[in-house]
Design an enzyme around this catalytic site. Structure first.
Site, mmCIF file in Angstrom:
data_model
loop_
_atom_site.group_PDB
_atom_site.id
_atom_site.type_symbol
_atom_site.label_atom_id
_atom_site.label_comp_id
_atom_site.label_asym_id
_atom_site.label_seq_id
_atom_site.Cartn_x
_atom_site.Cartn_y
_atom_site.Cartn_z
ATOM 1 N N GLU A 1 0.985 3.862 1.864
ATOM 2 C CA GLU A 1 1.500 4.265 3.169
ATOM 3 C C GLU A 1 2.675 3.384 3.606
ATOM 4 O O GLU A 1 3.672 3.888 4.138
ATOM 5 C CB GLU A 1 0.398 4.177 4.240
ATOM 6 C CG GLU A 1 -0.804 5.045 3.960
ATOM 7 C CD GLU A 1 -1.925 4.313 3.217
ATOM 8 O OE1 GLU A 1 -3.095 4.655 3.472
ATOM 9 O OE2 GLU A 1 -1.637 3.417 2.391
ATOM 10 N N HIS B 1 0.853 -1.186 0.000
ATOM 11 C CA HIS B 1 0.000 0.000 0.000
ATOM 12 C C HIS B 1 0.893 1.241 0.000
ATOM 13 O O HIS B 1 2.043 1.199 0.446
ATOM 14 C CB HIS B 1 -0.894 0.016 1.235
ATOM 15 C CG HIS B 1 -1.985 -0.995 1.199
ATOM 16 N ND1 HIS B 1 -3.074 -0.925 2.037
ATOM 17 C CD2 HIS B 1 -2.169 -2.105 0.436
ATOM 18 C CE1 HIS B 1 -3.887 -1.939 1.794
ATOM 19 N NE2 HIS B 1 -3.349 -2.675 0.828
ATOM 20 N N CYS C 1 -2.279 -0.514 7.484
ATOM 21 C CA CYS C 1 -1.499 0.724 7.426
ATOM 22 C C CYS C 1 -1.580 1.482 8.742
ATOM 23 O O CYS C 1 -0.590 2.071 9.185
ATOM 24 C CB CYS C 1 -1.960 1.582 6.255
ATOM 25 S SG CYS C 1 -1.592 0.819 4.651
ATOM 26 N N CYS D 1 -6.097 1.850 5.954
ATOM 27 C CA CYS D 1 -6.747 0.604 6.353
ATOM 28 C C CYS D 1 -6.156 0.155 7.691
ATOM 29 O O CYS D 1 -5.245 0.792 8.230
ATOM 30 C CB CYS D 1 -6.529 -0.468 5.286
ATOM 31 S SG CYS D 1 -4.808 -1.034 5.153
#
Length: 147
Positions: free
Chosen positions: A48, A46, A79, A76
């Site tokens: 992040e 992801h 993260c 999410c």
């Protein structure tokens, strides 16, 4: 956030969900990332997470005290956990994620409620229209291709 949106465009150009993230410390970008789970065959890729990894490499430390993470989408749960473990001081995100957001939309992990050993400031909705608009346009186009 503008830089994070530019990184989201990079994700979109690669066929990934357009999410971008930037880690800033003392007015200097020390990490950046965009969604790449499809291209990297990695569910943890992801925006992040990639930005946090780059920042950690830059500082040669897995902890990033005093840093701010800007993300175009509410993080999410995965993260959010990484943000807490990295000791990010401040999270700023654009669009809320009503299907999986961990900063209040679905889960309340950010800001931590006191059960974690780290607390951070959390600000959502920054440039929300631009961030959400990019995601909405991406998914609208994707739905067209599947019908």
């Amino acid at each position: 956030m503008r830089h994070a949106l530019e990184l989201a465009a990079e994700a979109e150009a690669q066929g990934e969900v357009p999410v971008g993230a930037v880690v800033v410390l003392d007015d200097t970008v020390i990490g950046e990332g965009w969604n790449q789970p499809i291209g990297r065959h990695d569910p943890t890729a992801h925006a992040e997470i990639i930005a946090l990894r780059h920042a950690g490499e830059h500082l040669r430390n897995y902890r990033l005290p005093g840093a701010t993470l800007y993300a175009t989408l509410e993080p999410c749960t995965m993260c959010a956990g990484a943000i807490i473990h990295a000791r990010i001081a401040r999270l700023v995100f654009g669009a809320h994620d009503p299907k999986g957001g961990a900063a209040g939309s679905v889960f309340e992990l950010l800001p931590p409620d006191g059960r974690f050993n780290h607390r951070l400031e959390c600000v959502g909705g920054v440039m929300a229209d631009a961030c959400a608009g990019r995601l909405q346009a991406f998914f609208k186009e994707r739905r067209k291709k599947t019908t």
